[in-house]
Scaffold this motif. Structure first.
Motif, PDB file in Angstrom:
ATOM      1  N   MET A  12      40.811  24.059  32.771  1.00 60.26           N
ATOM      2  CA  MET A  12      40.083  25.269  33.103  1.00 60.26           C
ATOM      3  C   MET A  12      40.747  25.909  34.312  1.00 60.26           C
ATOM      4  SD  MET A  12      36.088  25.704  34.262  1.00 60.26           S
ATOM      5  CE  MET A  12      35.497  24.793  32.878  1.00 60.26           C
ATOM      6  N   THR A  13      41.074  27.185  34.177  1.00 60.20           N
ATOM      7  CA  THR A  13      41.691  27.878  35.299  1.00 60.20           C
ATOM      8  C   THR A  13      40.639  28.267  36.319  1.00 60.20           C
ATOM      9  OG1 THR A  13      41.437  30.065  34.339  1.00 60.20           O
ATOM     10  CG2 THR A  13      43.449  28.849  33.748  1.00 60.20           C
ATOM     11  N   ASN A  14      41.091  28.589  37.490  1.00 58.75           N
ATOM     12  CA  ASN A  14      40.174  28.957  38.562  1.00 58.75           C
ATOM     13  C   ASN A  14      39.361  30.203  38.186  1.00 58.75           C
ATOM     14  OD1 ASN A  14      38.969  28.713  41.052  1.00 58.75           O
ATOM     15  ND2 ASN A  14      40.543  29.911  42.100  1.00 58.75           N
ATOM     16  N   GLU A  15      39.980  31.157  37.460  1.00 60.29           N
ATOM     17  CA  GLU A  15      39.289  32.381  37.091  1.00 60.29           C
ATOM     18  C   GLU A  15      38.235  32.134  36.024  1.00 60.29           C
ATOM     19  OE1 GLU A  15      42.532  34.870  36.010  1.00 60.29           O
ATOM     20  OE2 GLU A  15      43.465  34.554  37.940  1.00 60.29           O
ATOM     21  N   SER A  16      38.472  31.200  35.120  1.00 57.60           N
ATOM     22  CA  SER A  16      37.554  31.005  34.005  1.00 57.60           C
ATOM     23  C   SER A  16      36.338  30.152  34.370  1.00 57.60           C
ATOM     24  CB  SER A  16      38.288  30.376  32.822  1.00 57.60           C
ATOM     25  OG  SER A  16      38.658  29.048  33.140  1.00 57.60           O
ATOM     26  N   GLN A  17      36.352  29.500  35.511  1.00 60.39           N
ATOM     27  CA  GLN A  17      35.217  28.650  35.844  1.00 60.39           C
ATOM     28  C   GLN A  17      33.982  29.457  36.243  1.00 60.39           C
ATOM     29  OE1 GLN A  17      35.772  26.073  39.203  1.00 60.39           O
ATOM     30  NE2 GLN A  17      36.923  27.598  40.341  1.00 60.39           N
ATOM     31  N   PHE A  18      34.165  30.697  36.692  1.00 59.63           N
ATOM     32  CA  PHE A  18      33.034  31.535  37.057  1.00 59.63           C
ATOM     33  C   PHE A  18      32.725  32.463  35.896  1.00 59.63           C
ATOM     34  CE2 PHE A  18      35.301  30.534  41.032  1.00 59.63           C
ATOM     35  CZ  PHE A  18      34.336  29.702  41.573  1.00 59.63           C
ATOM     36  N   ARG A  19      31.493  32.394  35.437  1.00 60.05           N
ATOM     37  CA  ARG A  19      31.115  33.117  34.245  1.00 60.05           C
ATOM     38  C   ARG A  19      30.039  34.161  34.528  1.00 60.05           C
ATOM     39  NH1 ARG A  19      33.844  29.536  31.748  1.00 60.05           N
ATOM     40  NH2 ARG A  19      33.573  28.160  30.067  1.00 60.05           N
ATOM     41  N   THR A  20      29.989  35.132  33.638  1.00 66.03           N
ATOM     42  CA  THR A  20      28.940  36.138  33.641  1.00 66.03           C
ATOM     43  C   THR A  20      28.221  36.031  32.308  1.00 66.03           C
ATOM     44  OG1 THR A  20      30.199  37.601  35.083  1.00 66.03           O
ATOM     45  CG2 THR A  20      28.451  38.604  33.759  1.00 66.03           C
ATOM     46  N   TYR A  21      26.925  35.888  32.364  1.00 65.84           N
ATOM     47  CA  TYR A  21      26.108  35.764  31.160  1.00 65.84           C
ATOM     48  C   TYR A  21      25.315  37.051  30.994  1.00 65.84           C
ATOM     49  CZ  TYR A  21      27.212  30.855  31.958  1.00 65.84           C
ATOM     50  OH  TYR A  21      27.866  29.671  32.182  1.00 65.84           O
ATOM     51  N   ARG A  22      25.556  37.723  29.901  1.00 66.95           N
ATOM     52  CA  ARG A  22      24.875  38.975  29.580  1.00 66.95           C
ATOM     53  C   ARG A  22      24.253  38.855  28.191  1.00 66.95           C
ATOM     54  NH1 ARG A  22      24.464  41.975  34.137  1.00 66.95           N
ATOM     55  NH2 ARG A  22      26.445  42.199  35.156  1.00 66.95           N
ATOM     56  N   ALA A  23      23.655  39.950  27.739  1.00 63.67           N
ATOM     57  CA  ALA A  23      23.005  39.974  26.429  1.00 63.67           C
ATOM     58  C   ALA A  23      23.953  39.482  25.350  1.00 63.67           C
ATOM     59  CB  ALA A  23      22.529  41.384  26.114  1.00 63.67           C
ATOM     60  N   GLY A  24      23.425  38.652  24.471  1.00 57.01           N
ATOM     61  CA  GLY A  24      24.208  38.103  23.370  1.00 57.01           C
ATOM     62  C   GLY A  24      24.271  39.057  22.192  1.00 57.01           C
ATOM     63  N   PRO A  25      24.892  38.602  21.110  1.00 53.59           N
ATOM     64  CA  PRO A  25      25.094  39.481  19.949  1.00 53.59           C
ATOM     65  C   PRO A  25      23.796  39.984  19.322  1.00 53.59           C
ATOM     66  CG  PRO A  25      25.874  37.233  19.506  1.00 53.59           C
ATOM     67  CD  PRO A  25      25.463  37.296  20.930  1.00 53.59           C
ATOM     68  N   THR A  26      22.738  39.190  19.364  1.00 55.30           N
ATOM     69  CA  THR A  26      21.466  39.626  18.778  1.00 55.30           C
ATOM     70  C   THR A  26      20.933  40.852  19.510  1.00 55.30           C
ATOM     71  OG1 THR A  26      20.971  37.329  18.216  1.00 55.30           O
ATOM     72  CG2 THR A  26      19.142  38.878  18.161  1.00 55.30           C
ATOM     73  N   VAL A  27      20.965  40.831  20.826  1.00 56.99           N
ATOM     74  CA  VAL A  27      20.476  41.959  21.617  1.00 56.99           C
ATOM     75  C   VAL A  27      21.432  43.138  21.498  1.00 56.99           C
ATOM     76  CG1 VAL A  27      19.931  42.747  23.961  1.00 56.99           C
ATOM     77  CG2 VAL A  27      19.213  40.482  23.208  1.00 56.99           C
ATOM     78  N   ARG A  28      22.748  42.881  21.523  1.00 51.83           N
ATOM     79  CA  ARG A  28      23.726  43.969  21.428  1.00 51.83           C
ATOM     80  C   ARG A  28      23.645  44.694  20.088  1.00 51.83           C
ATOM     81  NH1 ARG A  28      27.266  40.205  23.988  1.00 51.83           N
ATOM     82  NH2 ARG A  28      28.325  39.905  22.005  1.00 51.83           N
ATOM     83  N   PHE A  83      13.753  51.580  28.939  1.00 58.37           N
ATOM     84  CA  PHE A  83      13.498  50.299  29.602  1.00 58.37           C
ATOM     85  C   PHE A  83      14.260  49.162  28.914  1.00 58.37           C
ATOM     86  CE2 PHE A  83      11.232  46.271  29.863  1.00 58.37           C
ATOM     87  CZ  PHE A  83      11.228  46.071  31.232  1.00 58.37           C
ATOM     88  N   SER A  84      14.207  49.091  27.592  1.00 54.66           N
ATOM     89  CA  SER A  84      14.862  48.007  26.849  1.00 54.66           C
ATOM     90  C   SER A  84      16.366  48.033  27.046  1.00 54.66           C
ATOM     91  CB  SER A  84      14.527  48.102  25.356  1.00 54.66           C
ATOM     92  OG  SER A  84      13.153  47.981  25.150  1.00 54.66           O
ATOM     93  N   TYR A  85      16.960  49.201  26.924  1.00 50.09           N
ATOM     94  CA  TYR A  85      18.404  49.321  27.076  1.00 50.09           C
ATOM     95  C   TYR A  85      18.832  48.981  28.504  1.00 50.09           C
ATOM     96  CZ  TYR A  85      23.123  51.197  26.983  1.00 50.09           C
ATOM     97  OH  TYR A  85      24.470  51.324  27.080  1.00 50.09           O
ATOM     98  N   THR A  86      18.127  49.538  29.479  1.00 48.48           N
ATOM     99  CA  THR A  86      18.453  49.265  30.883  1.00 48.48           C
ATOM    100  C   THR A  86      18.291  47.785  31.202  1.00 48.48           C
ATOM    101  OG1 THR A  86      17.728  51.470  31.491  1.00 48.48           O
ATOM    102  CG2 THR A  86      17.916  49.885  33.269  1.00 48.48           C
ATOM    103  N   SER A  87      17.238  47.200  30.692  1.00 50.45           N
ATOM    104  CA  SER A  87      16.992  45.778  30.914  1.00 50.45           C
ATOM    105  C   SER A  87      18.116  44.927  30.340  1.00 50.45           C
ATOM    106  CB  SER A  87      15.656  45.386  30.280  1.00 50.45           C
ATOM    107  OG  SER A  87      15.445  44.009  30.402  1.00 50.45           O
ATOM    108  N   ALA A  88      18.527  45.230  29.128  1.00 53.09           N
ATOM    109  CA  ALA A  88      19.588  44.444  28.482  1.00 53.09           C
ATOM    110  C   ALA A  88      20.932  44.623  29.186  1.00 53.09           C
ATOM    111  CB  ALA A  88      19.705  44.838  27.018  1.00 53.09           C
ATOM    112  N   LYS A  89      21.230  45.825  29.669  1.00 59.56           N
ATOM    113  CA  LYS A  89      22.513  46.072  30.323  1.00 59.56           C
ATOM    114  C   LYS A  89      22.563  45.523  31.747  1.00 59.56           C
ATOM    115  CE  LYS A  89      25.524  48.292  28.651  1.00 59.56           C
ATOM    116  NZ  LYS A  89      26.695  47.814  27.936  1.00 59.56           N
TER     117      LYS A  89
END
Length: 165
Positions: free
Chosen positions: A1-17, A63-69
Motif C-alpha cells: 500500500m502506497t502512502n497516498e492510498s492509505q488515506f481514503r474518502t468514503y462517499r455515496a456508493g453506487p446505489t445512491v449515485r 436536501f437529498s442531493y446536497t446530503s449525498a454530495k
C-alpha cells in the motif's frame, strides 16, 4: 500500500449515485411546476394548493442531493473527518479513538468508532451497502488507526480523554 492510498474518502456508493438522475428529473419537473404556480400567484393572485406539494418535493430533492454530495468520511494523517449534510464537520484524532467496530448484519453493516468519552460515532458511507469489499475495508481502516494513533498509545480509562471536534 502506497502512502497516498492509505488515506481514503468514503462517499455515496453506487446505489445512491444511481438516484442522481431521478432527483434531477423530479427537481426539474416539480421546479417548473412551482415556477408556473408562482407566476400565476404573482400575475393573477391565484394560488394553488399544489404549490405546497411542489415546494416540498423541490426542497426534498435539494436536501437529498446536497446530503449525498456533502456527507462522507475522510481519513487524513491526523484524524478521521466526518462531514454532515449542511456544513457540520467533526474531526476525531486517531489517538482519541478507543475502538473501531461494526454493527448490524452482513448486508447492512456499518462502521462506527468509539471515542475516548465512550461515544459511538457512525462513519457515513463506511458500510456494506456502499463498499463491495466491506470486511477488507474495515481491516484496512483498523490497520491505519493502529499505525496513526502513535507508538505509545494505550487505551484510556473511559471518559478521561478529550476528543477534537
Amino acid at each position: 500500500m502506497t502512502n497516498e492510498s492509505q488515506f481514503r474518502t468514503y462517499r455515496a456508493g453506487p446505489t445512491v449515485r444511481r438516484m442522481y438522475p431521478v432527483w434531477l428529473f423530479f427537481g426539474l419537473i416539480f421546479g417548473m411546476g412551482l415556477l408556473a404556480q408562482l407566476f400565476l400567484l404573482v400575475a393573477h393572485g391565484d394560488g394553488s394548493p399544489l404549490m405546497v406539494i411542489n415546494l416540498a418535493v423541490v426542497a426534498l430533492v435539494v436536501f437529498s442531493y446536497t446530503s449525498a454530495k456533502r456527507s462522507g468520511t475522510i481519513t487524513t494523517p491526523d484524524h478521521i473527518e466526518i462531514r454532515s449534510p449542511f456544513g457540520g464537520t467533526r474531526q476525531i484524532a486517531w489517538a482519541d479513538i478507543e475502538r473501531i467496530g461494526t454493527n448490524g448484519y452482513a448486508k447492512t453493516a456499518q462502521v462506527a468508532v468509539i471515542d475516548v468519552k465512550g461515544q459511538r460515532i457512525s462513519l457515513p458511507y463506511v458500510n456494506s451497502q456502499d463498499i463491495a469489499s466491506f470486511s477488507e475495508e474495515v481491516r484496512l481502516l483498523r490497520e491505519l488507526w493502529e499505525r496513526r494513533r502513535g507508538p505509545d498509545w494505550t487505551p484510556r480509562p473511559r471518559g478521561e480523554g478529550t476528543s477534537t471536534h
